[in-house]
Enzyme design. Structure first.
Site, PDB file in Angstrom:
ATOM      1  N   SER A 248      60.267  26.552  63.982  1.00 29.87           N
ATOM      2  CA  SER A 248      59.570  27.521  63.119  1.00 29.87           C
ATOM      3  C   SER A 248      60.375  28.754  62.767  1.00 29.87           C
ATOM      4  O   SER A 248      59.886  29.609  62.026  1.00 29.87           O
ATOM      5  CB  SER A 248      58.248  27.939  63.763  1.00 29.87           C
ATOM      6  OG  SER A 248      57.302  26.904  63.646  1.00 29.87           O
TER       7      SER A 248
ATOM      8  N   LYS B 182      60.619  29.523  59.126  1.00 36.89           N
ATOM      9  CA  LYS B 182      59.673  30.378  58.411  1.00 36.89           C
ATOM     10  C   LYS B 182      60.258  31.745  58.058  1.00 36.89           C
ATOM     11  O   LYS B 182      59.730  32.441  57.181  1.00 36.89           O
ATOM     12  CB  LYS B 182      58.394  30.552  59.230  1.00 36.89           C
ATOM     13  CG  LYS B 182      57.600  29.262  59.435  1.00 36.89           C
ATOM     14  CD  LYS B 182      56.335  29.510  60.236  1.00 36.89           C
ATOM     15  CE  LYS B 182      55.470  28.259  60.358  1.00 36.89           C
ATOM     16  NZ  LYS B 182      55.947  27.320  61.371  1.00 36.89           N
TER      17      LYS B 182
ATOM     18  N   SER C 161      52.169  31.348  63.337  1.00 35.81           N
ATOM     19  CA  SER C 161      53.149  30.331  62.941  1.00 35.81           C
ATOM     20  C   SER C 161      52.477  29.174  62.210  1.00 35.81           C
ATOM     21  O   SER C 161      52.611  27.999  62.568  1.00 35.81           O
ATOM     22  CB  SER C 161      53.914  29.812  64.168  1.00 35.81           C
ATOM     23  OG  SER C 161      55.113  29.183  63.767  1.00 35.81           O
TER      24      SER C 161
END
Length: 511
Positions: A75, A78, A322
């Site tokens: 993640s 992101k 997230s």
């Protein structure tokens, strides 16, 4: 001041080669020695770790281990999609959902079909669809003689990302991406519904199940029973791949509290339309036809519109929790806005272009989705720190920075995925970072201020381990927050690696 030679020496095992002279031993800095001690951990035997630490103001590199090596970031991907969205869409951008028609309205009856068109809103709730129904009722519509058409053509029809695992598909962190969708609560997990479970009144009675929001798309098929008080809760709730059949098995002990399980929906646009049709009925608007999916005619007029929160406001639930679906929706929206193509290839091209525009060497990385659920994403710690340093100059940076999870802050929408990490240390309420996790992958990148008030950026990624080194990430964060260049503090690594891992994946709702 750490010289380039000293940094090179660290990467080369403490020996620097100077042109025209014999090899010269260079003393590693105390910070480098401390970080080396942390990373020389047996959990990294046979696996990989990259860590880069830089001055957030000058960009000076203070520590570099494998900074140019491509790694799976999970993640941390992101960071790229969120910053690009803030730049390309802008913090004031809003998604919207429209109700349209082509036919006339006579005496409260709409002659023709009603169209529900989504423009990618990942925060649309049942209450938003109820608001659209009320707008329609307030305009005088009481009956629709045509069909209800779900239009999600603002995005393409590719629902799942590149290389996403088929066995993740029923779970809320891997929902289908649609321009017309629905979230069941204010975590805004679009494309999902919640199955609530309650034990029956007696042992052996069926477990009571409720869908939130109520809908006729998901079909619950249950053999789950109520067990004796104090017995184990063995309830399993999982949607069958490729269908909207949700199988419920196991048992719930008598007297247990309400349980919740998020499940994804196959074809979210039909789910949204079903919830909207129920909202119409609640407003006294009857429909003669069926729910279908198709494109709205270009001649259709807007009868009602719902708008989302701004992209700037969306950053908070997106980054704190997230949320994978937010990342992918933003990617497709960037493609639709900048390239008139709501697809992953178009949107990822926009994300890459933005990263390149702020100085990231995009020739050394690969972005395959916006969330990092794809195992084809490869980035470097160098590229992440380049991005983190550059975006500090953006007019929206403070809002984006505030949306990053904050270490050790127990409030869910403040600490986010870092709320139970580095608590009661110098990193608590100091370190702002983005977590990342897949099986065999953990990452943490962000900003931290050291004991001298010096702001640092860092990026750490660990890959292909068998035993999680996540506590080493925490030790690195605490080390950076505790460090003073004037009076270095010797921090014993063992005192920083005592946290018991309760959650290995950041998408567990309990984490």
């Amino acid at each position: 001041m750490i010289t380039a030679v000293a940094v090179l020496a660290t990467a080369a095992g403490g020996v620097a080669i100077q042109s025209g002279t014999a090899p010269t031993a260079v003393q590693a800095t105390p910070l480098q020695t401390q970080l080396d001690t942390l990373l020389n951990d047996s959990r990294y035997n046979g696996s990989q770790v990259a860590l880069v630490v830089r001055d957030a103001t000058t960009g000076e590199t203070l520590y570099d281990r494998n900074g140019g090596q491509r790694m799976l970031p999970a993640s941390n991907t992101k960071l790229f999609s969120s910053t690009a969205a803030m730049h390309v869409l802008g913090p004031s951008y809003r998604f919207h959902t429209d109700v349209l028609a082509t036919g006339p309205v006579h005496s409260g009856t709409l002659l023709g079909s009603l169209y529900l068109k989504g423009y990618g809103d990942p925060t649309a709730l049942e209450s938003d669809y109820a608001g659209l129904a009320k707008q329609l009722a307030d305009s005088g519509v009481r009956r629709v003689v045509g069909d209800l058409i779900a239009d999600d053509t603002y995005f393409d029809h590719v629902r799942l990302g590149d290389s996403w695992a088929w066995d993740d598909e029923p779970f809320y962190y891997s929902a289908q991406i649609s321009a017309l969708t629905l979230a069941p609560d204010t975590d805004y997990d679009s494309g999902t519904a919640i199955v609530e479970s309650r034990p029956g009144a007696t042992v052996g009675a069926p477990v009571n199940l409720t869908l939130v929001p109520a809908n006729g798309v998901l079909k619950l098929v249950s053999t789950a029973k109520t067990g004796a008080a104090g017995s184990s809760n063995t309830l399993s709730i999982e949607r069958e791949h490729g269908t909207n059949i949700v199988r419920v098995t196991g048992s719930v002990p008598l007297g247990a509290s309400v349980g919740q399980e998020w499940v994804t929906v196959w074809e979210p646009e039909l789910y949204a339309a079903d919830v909207f049709r129920r909202a119409l009925a609640a407003q006294g608007i009857s429909m003669v036809g069926q729910i279908k999916n198709a494109a709205s005619p270009t001649t259709a007029r807007v009868l009602a519109r719902d708008e989302s929160m701004t992209v700037g406001e969306l950053m908070n639930p997106f980054l704190k929790l997230s949320n994978n679906m937010h990342a992918e929706t933003l990617v497709k929206a960037m493609g639709a806005v900048a390239e008139a193509e709501g697809s992953w290839p178009a949107g990822l091209g926009v994300v890459t272009d933005y990263a390149q525009s702020v100085g990231v060497d995009t020739s050394t990385i690969r972005l395959s989705d916006g969330s990092g659920l794809s195992r084809k994403v490869n980035v470097t710690a160098d590229s992440i720190t380049d991005l983190l340093i550059a975006v500090q100059q953006e007019p929206w940076w403070q809002q984006w920075y505030d949306a990053l999870p904050i270490a050790g802050n127990a409030q869910r929408f403040v600490g986010g995925t870092l709320r139970s990490r580095m608590a009661n240390t110098p990193a608590a309420n100091n370190l702002h970072g983005k977590t990342g996790s897949l099986t065999g992958v953990t990452s943490l990148s962000g900003y931290v201020t050291n004991a001298d008030g010096r702001k640092l950026v860092f990026s750490m990624m660990s890959n292909n381990y068998l035993v999680s080194p996540r506590s080493i990430e925490d030790a690195v964060g605490v080390t950076l927050a505790s460090w003073s260049d004037q009076a270095p503090v010797a921090i014993a690594p063992n005192t920083l690696r005592t946290t018991t891992e309760q959650c290995d994946l950041e998408w567990e709702k309990a984490c």
